[in-house]
Design a protein around this motif. Structure first.
Motif, PDB file in Angstrom:
ATOM      1  N   THR A  17      -9.037  59.975  86.072  1.00  0.00           N
ATOM      2  CA  THR A  17      -9.688  61.275  85.917  1.00  0.00           C
ATOM      3  C   THR A  17     -11.009  61.130  85.160  1.00  0.00           C
ATOM      4  N   ALA A  18     -11.007  60.334  84.110  1.00  0.00           N
ATOM      5  CA  ALA A  18     -12.229  60.116  83.324  1.00  0.00           C
ATOM      6  C   ALA A  18     -13.313  59.451  84.178  1.00  0.00           C
ATOM      7  N   THR A  19     -12.903  58.502  85.011  1.00  0.00           N
ATOM      8  CA  THR A  19     -13.855  57.817  85.886  1.00  0.00           C
ATOM      9  C   THR A  19     -14.445  58.796  86.892  1.00  0.00           C
ATOM     10  N   GLU A  20     -13.606  59.602  87.511  1.00  0.00           N
ATOM     11  CA  GLU A  20     -14.086  60.598  88.475  1.00  0.00           C
ATOM     12  C   GLU A  20     -15.077  61.551  87.813  1.00  0.00           C
ATOM     13  N   ARG A  21     -14.737  62.049  86.641  1.00  0.00           N
ATOM     14  CA  ARG A  21     -15.621  62.993  85.934  1.00  0.00           C
ATOM     15  C   ARG A  21     -16.957  62.349  85.584  1.00  0.00           C
ATOM     16  N   ALA A  22     -16.922  61.101  85.147  1.00  0.00           N
ATOM     17  CA  ALA A  22     -18.166  60.409  84.785  1.00  0.00           C
ATOM     18  C   ALA A  22     -19.054  60.202  86.012  1.00  0.00           C
ATOM     19  N   LEU A  23     -18.443  59.845  87.142  1.00  0.00           N
ATOM     20  CA  LEU A  23     -19.223  59.660  88.366  1.00  0.00           C
ATOM     21  C   LEU A  23     -19.847  60.976  88.828  1.00  0.00           C
ATOM     22  N   VAL A  24     -19.085  62.060  88.747  1.00  0.00           N
ATOM     23  CA  VAL A  24     -19.614  63.376  89.108  1.00  0.00           C
ATOM     24  C   VAL A  24     -20.778  63.747  88.180  1.00  0.00           C
ATOM     25  N   ALA A  25     -20.604  63.506  86.884  1.00  0.00           N
ATOM     26  CA  ALA A  25     -21.652  63.829  85.915  1.00  0.00           C
ATOM     27  C   ALA A  25     -22.933  63.063  86.199  1.00  0.00           C
ATOM     28  N   LYS A  27     -23.830  62.206  89.136  1.00  0.00           N
ATOM     29  CA  LYS A  27     -24.217  62.576  90.505  1.00  0.00           C
ATOM     30  C   LYS A  27     -24.080  61.407  91.497  1.00  0.00           C
ATOM     31  N   VAL A  28     -23.050  60.595  91.283  1.00  0.00           N
ATOM     32  CA  VAL A  28     -22.747  59.481  92.184  1.00  0.00           C
ATOM     33  C   VAL A  28     -21.766  59.986  93.249  1.00  0.00           C
ATOM     34  N   THR A  29     -22.111  59.791  94.502  1.00  0.00           N
ATOM     35  CA  THR A  29     -21.221  60.168  95.598  1.00  0.00           C
ATOM     36  C   THR A  29     -20.166  59.082  95.761  1.00  0.00           C
ATOM     37  N   PHE A  30     -18.910  59.492  95.872  1.00  0.00           N
ATOM     38  CA  PHE A  30     -17.839  58.502  95.984  1.00  0.00           C
ATOM     39  C   PHE A  30     -16.689  59.052  96.802  1.00  0.00           C
ATOM     40  N   GLU A  31     -15.882  58.118  97.288  1.00  0.00           N
ATOM     41  CA  GLU A  31     -14.668  58.447  98.031  1.00  0.00           C
ATOM     42  C   GLU A  31     -13.478  58.089  97.151  1.00  0.00           C
ATOM     43  N   ILE A  32     -12.457  58.942  97.155  1.00  0.00           N
ATOM     44  CA  ILE A  32     -11.245  58.672  96.387  1.00  0.00           C
ATOM     45  C   ILE A  32     -10.133  58.265  97.343  1.00  0.00           C
ATOM     46  N   ILE A  33      -9.436  57.199  96.989  1.00  0.00           N
ATOM     47  CA  ILE A  33      -8.271  56.770  97.762  1.00  0.00           C
ATOM     48  C   ILE A  33      -7.080  56.688  96.804  1.00  0.00           C
ATOM     49  N   ASP A  34      -6.023  57.402  97.138  1.00  0.00           N
ATOM     50  CA  ASP A  34      -4.803  57.447  96.327  1.00  0.00           C
ATOM     51  C   ASP A  34      -3.946  56.219  96.656  1.00  0.00           C
ATOM     52  N   LEU A  35      -3.804  55.338  95.694  1.00  0.00           N
ATOM     53  CA  LEU A  35      -3.040  54.103  95.910  1.00  0.00           C
ATOM     54  C   LEU A  35      -1.561  54.366  96.161  1.00  0.00           C
ATOM     55  N   SER A  36      -1.051  55.496  95.671  1.00  0.00           N
ATOM     56  CA  SER A  36       0.366  55.796  95.875  1.00  0.00           C
ATOM     57  C   SER A  36       0.641  56.257  97.302  1.00  0.00           C
ATOM     58  N   ALA A  37      -0.414  56.611  98.031  1.00  0.00           N
ATOM     59  CA  ALA A  37      -0.246  57.127  99.394  1.00  0.00           C
ATOM     60  C   ALA A  37      -0.816  56.193 100.458  1.00  0.00           C
ATOM     61  N   HIS A  62     -17.095  45.303  91.822  1.00  0.00           N
ATOM     62  CA  HIS A  62     -15.877  46.083  91.616  1.00  0.00           C
ATOM     63  C   HIS A  62     -15.386  45.831  90.202  1.00  0.00           C
ATOM     64  N   TRP A  63     -14.669  46.843  89.679  1.00  0.00           N
ATOM     65  CA  TRP A  63     -14.090  46.730  88.344  1.00  0.00           C
ATOM     66  C   TRP A  63     -12.899  47.657  88.230  1.00  0.00           C
ATOM     67  N   SER A  64     -12.132  47.438  87.162  1.00  0.00           N
ATOM     68  CA  SER A  64     -10.934  48.235  86.924  1.00  0.00           C
ATOM     69  C   SER A  64     -11.049  48.919  85.568  1.00  0.00           C
ATOM     70  N   GLY A  65     -10.427  50.091  85.464  1.00  0.00           N
ATOM     71  CA  GLY A  65     -10.422  50.827  84.206  1.00  0.00           C
ATOM     72  C   GLY A  65     -11.604  51.771  84.099  1.00  0.00           C
ATOM     73  N   PHE A  66     -11.590  52.582  83.043  1.00  0.00           N
ATOM     74  CA  PHE A  66     -12.685  53.504  82.775  1.00  0.00           C
ATOM     75  C   PHE A  66     -13.795  52.743  82.082  1.00  0.00           C
ATOM     76  N   ARG A  67     -14.904  52.544  82.787  1.00  0.00           N
ATOM     77  CA  ARG A  67     -16.010  51.731  82.284  1.00  0.00           C
ATOM     78  C   ARG A  67     -17.315  52.527  82.311  1.00  0.00           C
ATOM     79  N   PRO A  68     -17.577  53.321  81.280  1.00  0.00           N
ATOM     80  CA  PRO A  68     -18.817  54.101  81.254  1.00  0.00           C
ATOM     81  C   PRO A  68     -20.066  53.232  81.401  1.00  0.00           C
ATOM     82  N   ASP A  69     -20.028  52.018  80.854  1.00  0.00           N
ATOM     83  CA  ASP A  69     -21.181  51.122  80.975  1.00  0.00           C
ATOM     84  C   ASP A  69     -21.452  50.776  82.437  1.00  0.00           C
ATOM     85  N   LYS A  70     -20.405  50.470  83.190  1.00  0.00           N
ATOM     86  CA  LYS A  70     -20.557  50.134  84.614  1.00  0.00           C
ATOM     87  C   LYS A  70     -20.989  51.359  85.421  1.00  0.00           C
TER      88      LYS A  70
END
Length: 80
Positions: A17-25, A27-37, A62-70
């Motif tokens: 959720t934090a990553t999604e919010r940071a990307l929106v803030a 203004k980065v366009t992105f696609e979300i894929i749910d790993l559970s589905a 590519h990277w994993s986790g919430f990375r504001p720097d990236k």
């Protein structure tokens, strides 16, 4: 134009959720894929070497986790 940024997430993931919010803030366009589905996406993320969400994948990195720097670096390269 298709998104060049993919965010692999799982339900109830605070870092996702934090990553999604940071990307929106930024203004980065992105696609979300749910790993559970999406078993194919889950296997892809494992092949990249990750065992935790979120995983952010671009055409060059590519990277994993919430990375504001990236996220900041990504936003700068997309705006430039």
């Amino acid at each position: 134009m298709d998104s060049i940024v993919t965010v692999y997430v799982k339900p109830g993931c605070v870092q996702c959720t934090a990553t999604e919010r940071a990307l929106v803030a930024k203004k980065v366009t992105f696609e979300i894929i749910d790993l559970s589905a999406d078993e194919v996406a889950l296997e892809h993320v494992k092949e990249l070497g990750y065992l935790q969400a979120p995983v952010v994948e671009t055409t060059t990195a590519h990277w994993s986790g919430f990375r504001p720097d990236k996220i900041d670096e990504l936003a700068e390269t997309l705006v430039a």
